[in-house]
Write a protein that holds these residues in place. Structure first.
Motif, PDB file in Angstrom:
ATOM      1  N   LEU A  61      -7.539  42.105 -17.614  1.00  0.00           N
ATOM      2  CA  LEU A  61      -8.738  42.504 -16.524  1.00  0.00           C
ATOM      3  C   LEU A  61      -7.487  41.601 -15.103  1.00  0.00           C
ATOM      4  CD1 LEU A  61     -10.194  43.916 -18.665  1.00  0.00           C
ATOM      5  CD2 LEU A  61     -11.960  43.798 -16.594  1.00  0.00           C
ATOM      6  N   MET A  62      -7.005  40.000 -15.353  1.00  0.00           N
ATOM      7  CA  MET A  62      -6.992  39.330 -14.772  1.00  0.00           C
ATOM      8  C   MET A  62      -4.966  38.811 -14.787  1.00  0.00           C
ATOM      9  SD  MET A  62      -9.049  36.516 -16.223  1.00  0.00           S
ATOM     10  CE  MET A  62      -8.953  35.573 -14.657  1.00  0.00           C
ATOM     11  N   GLY A  63      -4.734  39.263 -15.907  1.00  0.00           N
ATOM     12  CA  GLY A  63      -2.872  38.749 -15.477  1.00  0.00           C
ATOM     13  C   GLY A  63      -2.659  40.255 -15.031  1.00  0.00           C
ATOM     14  N   LEU A  64      -2.236  41.326 -15.467  1.00  0.00           N
ATOM     15  CA  LEU A  64      -1.844  42.463 -15.546  1.00  0.00           C
ATOM     16  C   LEU A  64      -1.636  42.980 -13.731  1.00  0.00           C
ATOM     17  CD1 LEU A  64       0.659  45.080 -15.988  1.00  0.00           C
ATOM     18  CD2 LEU A  64      -1.556  46.289 -16.990  1.00  0.00           C
ATOM     19  N   LEU A 199     -11.982  51.886 -13.790  1.00  0.00           N
ATOM     20  CA  LEU A 199     -11.713  53.293 -12.846  1.00  0.00           C
ATOM     21  C   LEU A 199     -12.565  52.991 -11.354  1.00  0.00           C
ATOM     22  CD1 LEU A 199     -12.013  55.614 -15.493  1.00  0.00           C
ATOM     23  CD2 LEU A 199     -10.078  54.693 -14.564  1.00  0.00           C
ATOM     24  N   ILE A 200     -13.835  51.761 -11.671  1.00  0.00           N
ATOM     25  CA  ILE A 200     -14.162  52.383  -9.834  1.00  0.00           C
ATOM     26  C   ILE A 200     -14.158  51.091  -8.744  1.00  0.00           C
ATOM     27  CG2 ILE A 200     -16.333  50.970 -11.021  1.00  0.00           C
ATOM     28  CD1 ILE A 200     -18.143  52.215  -9.616  1.00  0.00           C
ATOM     29  N   THR A 201     -13.516  50.289  -9.481  1.00  0.00           N
ATOM     30  CA  THR A 201     -12.866  49.210  -8.450  1.00  0.00           C
ATOM     31  C   THR A 201     -11.198  49.410  -7.562  1.00  0.00           C
ATOM     32  OG1 THR A 201     -13.308  47.346 -10.356  1.00  0.00           O
ATOM     33  CG2 THR A 201     -12.269  46.763  -8.569  1.00  0.00           C
ATOM     34  N   PRO A 202     -10.626  50.335  -8.699  1.00  0.00           N
ATOM     35  CA  PRO A 202      -9.699  50.603  -7.114  1.00  0.00           C
ATOM     36  C   PRO A 202      -9.569  51.842  -6.809  1.00  0.00           C
ATOM     37  CG  PRO A 202      -9.408  51.063  -9.307  1.00  0.00           C
ATOM     38  CD  PRO A 202     -10.324  50.216  -9.562  1.00  0.00           C
ATOM     39  N   ILE A 203     -11.569  52.580  -6.971  1.00  0.00           N
ATOM     40  CA  ILE A 203     -10.910  53.316  -6.102  1.00  0.00           C
ATOM     41  C   ILE A 203     -12.007  52.698  -4.827  1.00  0.00           C
ATOM     42  CG2 ILE A 203     -12.835  55.670  -6.105  1.00  0.00           C
ATOM     43  CD1 ILE A 203     -12.083  56.120  -8.801  1.00  0.00           C
ATOM     44  N   MET A 204     -13.347  51.889  -5.242  1.00  0.00           N
ATOM     45  CA  MET A 204     -14.006  51.628  -4.426  1.00  0.00           C
ATOM     46  C   MET A 204     -12.750  50.802  -3.150  1.00  0.00           C
ATOM     47  SD  MET A 204     -16.625  52.776  -4.206  1.00  0.00           S
ATOM     48  CE  MET A 204     -17.041  51.491  -3.493  1.00  0.00           C
ATOM     49  N   ALA A 205     -12.062  49.846  -3.497  1.00  0.00           N
ATOM     50  CA  ALA A 205     -11.176  48.802  -2.606  1.00  0.00           C
ATOM     51  C   ALA A 205     -10.100  49.745  -2.199  1.00  0.00           C
ATOM     52  CB  ALA A 205     -10.074  48.401  -3.675  1.00  0.00           C
ATOM     53  N   GLY A 283      -3.677  51.849 -16.054  1.00  0.00           N
ATOM     54  CA  GLY A 283      -3.142  53.185 -14.893  1.00  0.00           C
ATOM     55  C   GLY A 283      -4.916  52.329 -13.873  1.00  0.00           C
ATOM     56  N   GLY A 284      -5.479  51.545 -14.087  1.00  0.00           N
ATOM     57  CA  GLY A 284      -7.157  51.135 -13.914  1.00  0.00           C
ATOM     58  C   GLY A 284      -6.582  49.609 -13.161  1.00  0.00           C
ATOM     59  N   ALA A 285      -5.792  48.584 -14.229  1.00  0.00           N
ATOM     60  CA  ALA A 285      -5.581  48.307 -13.972  1.00  0.00           C
ATOM     61  C   ALA A 285      -4.283  47.520 -13.193  1.00  0.00           C
ATOM     62  CB  ALA A 285      -5.046  47.002 -15.464  1.00  0.00           C
ATOM     63  N   ILE A 286      -3.273  48.237 -13.201  1.00  0.00           N
ATOM     64  CA  ILE A 286      -2.281  48.358 -12.427  1.00  0.00           C
ATOM     65  C   ILE A 286      -2.453  48.725 -10.874  1.00  0.00           C
ATOM     66  CG2 ILE A 286      -0.415  50.337 -11.467  1.00  0.00           C
ATOM     67  CD1 ILE A 286       0.259  49.961 -14.554  1.00  0.00           C
TER      68      ILE A 286
END
Length: 503
Positions: A61-64, A199-205, A283-286
């Motif tokens: 959640l931080m490095g990648l 999953l929710i964070t990149p969608i909202m971004a 995939g979500g982290a990327i």
């Protein structure tokens, strides 16, 4: 920060819930097998998700996301290598290790399994492998303590030393009380929290960019090569990134999840669940890092914190995009990643000290109740050591974490694979493999890594594998009893798989 802040309240409720699970698991822990392997009672869902959560630390959640945000998709090769390695580990190792460890005197730890598998009467291999585990995991645990402390600093506004103690106590409490079951149950919950957040964070971004039709142009303006998977990479760099996947075959905190499954029949379904979870999380982290490039290009006034430290991109997006109540839950996902990995590492260290050293060399006839309490004391001892190391978060010892993964992969990976597939393997071959793998990783990192650019797990894994084969073939063949136990376990595994395929 006020402790009545919604983000803080939800964060604290999460910690309380984890400790409560530990107290509940305490009731189900009656002997040492329960404490360090959960009585081999994990179903497919818990086996899969606990293995995944224990694998993915705060790096997920931080490095990648931070690396993707800073460079682009060319940093995704590590994730690709990890997915391939994890899938092969589930396919080739998981089921066989579950059967072999039970046939080999119901082994509870990896050194215990090695001792029985190779009839190590002098316990040389047990001692060496236990030492490797303790050295590398002390470093791993210290790194986890630092990551947790940094998060508590950010959430509660505490100074570093206070944050370190609070975050450490939160994890130590449920490990010490509930043991393996507490870790597995909390890991399952934490895995759900992590995948929700990723999953929710990149969608909202993406939706918050505003004019999403400008997404490609925003990316091009901010990072011209962000979408190029091969940008700036040599063949050696790609090989080194993908080689992270080799590490899976030798990670004790992941392998122990396979050993704890209720039966080999659980493994195929666990593999499907675990790999689906892993692919979605990576995939979500990327996506967080990739979409974050465009988001902060569109909103440059919000980018100051991420510009100063790219690894905070997930934290900053969470604070910007979500209601404080939801943000507290999502930020708890970072703590979940840290706690899930740290907790299982503490328990593996504890079980190694208790089963492989205390029972193996000090008190061979120790009672089950005595072993459980010694195990709890060992959790505290390792935790104190990790906290001492973590009090200097910038210490060079924490820089060893990258090759701690390589160290485990090279020292134990070839040994695990060959011990499950090759009955001609000998004790001397196993001892040589562990030593060659660990020493090569450390020596390569210190001497040749900078000039070659090659990740140390590659030469370490290959040389360990070759040394096991050569020394085994040059030496005397294993005894009849060793071969018969191997053939018994191999037969049971193949029979179980055949029965499962016929259903």
């Amino acid at each position: 920060m006020s402790f009545l802040n919604p983000t803080v309240i939800t964060f604290m409720l999460y910690i309380i819930a984890m400790v409560a699970i530990g107290l509940y698991a305490y009731k189900s822990t009656s002997d040492f097998s329960d404490y360090i392997l959960g009585g081999r009672s994990l179903g497919s869902v818990v086996t899969a998700l606990s293995a995944g959560a224990s694998d993915m630390s705060g790096w997920l959640l931080m490095g990648l996301p931070g690396a993707i945000y800073l460079i682009g998709l060319s940093k995704a090769w590590v994730a690709i290598g990890l997915i391939i390695g994890a899938w092969l580990n589930w396919l080739l190792v998981a089921g066989r290790l579950r059967v072999h460890t039970e046939v080999q005197n119901n082994s509870l730890t990896l050194p215990d399994y090695f001792t029985s598998r190779f009839d190590d009467k002098k316990k040389v291999l047990r001692a060496i492998s236990a030492l490797v585990i303790l050295i590398f995991f002390a470093i791993y645990c210290a790194s986890g303590m630092v990551a947790g402390a940094r998060l508590f600093e950010s959430i509660f506004g505490l100074n570093y030393s206070t944050a370190l103690w609070i975050s450490a106590i939160a994890t130590i409490s449920y490990v010490c009380i509930g043991g393996f079951l507490a870790i597995s149950w909390t890991d399952t919950f934490q895995a759900g929290l992590m995948i929700f957040a990723l999953l929710i964070t990149p969608i909202m971004a993406y939706l918050a960019i505003g004019d999403v039709s400008q997404f490609a142009s925003l990316l091009e303006t901010a990072r011209p090569h962000a979408s190029n998977l091969f940008s700036g990479l040599s063949a050696v760099a790609i090989i080194s990134s993908c080689a992270w996947g080799l590490g899976y075959f030798g990670q004790p905190h992941i392998l122990v999840r396979f050993m704890a499954a209720d039966s080999v029949r659980t493994i195929p379904n666990a593999r499907r669940i675990g790999m689906t979870w892993m692919i979605l999380c990576l995939g979500g982290a990327i996506a967080v890092g990739y979409i974050g490039i465009a988001f902060f290009q569109a909103h440059p006034n919000l980018a100051s914190a991420v510009t100063q430290n790219h690894e905070t991109i997930f934290i900053e997006l969470t604070k910007i995009l979500f209601n404080p109540w939801i943000a507290g839950v999502i930020l708890a996902a970072i703590l979940a990643a840290v706690m899930s990995t740290l907790s299982c590492q503490l328990l593996v260290c504890s079980s190694t000290l208790t089963e492989d050293l205390y029972k193996g060399f000090v008190r061979k006839n120790a009672s089950q109740n005595e072993l459980v309490w010694v195990g709890r004391l060992m959790v505290l001892a390792i935790s104190v050591l990790a906290i001492i190391l973590a009090f200097k978060p910038d210490s060079k010892v924490l820089g060893l974490v990258e090759y701690a993964w390589a160290g485990f992969g090279a020292a134990f990976g070839p040994l695990i694979i060959l011990s499950l597939f090759w009955k001609r393997m000998t004790l001397n071959g196993a001892i040589t493999g562990v030593i060659v793998g660990a020493v090569t990783v450390i020596a390569w990192e210190m001497t040749l890594k900078q000039s070659t650019g090659l990740y140390e797990i590659v030469p370490g894994f290959l040389l360990s594998f070759l040394s096991i084969v050569i020394v085994s073939l040059l030496g005397k063949a294993p005894s009849k009893q060793v071969v018969e136990r191997f053939e018994q376990a191999d037969h049971i595994y193949k029979q179980e798989m055949q029965n499962l395929n016929q259903k």
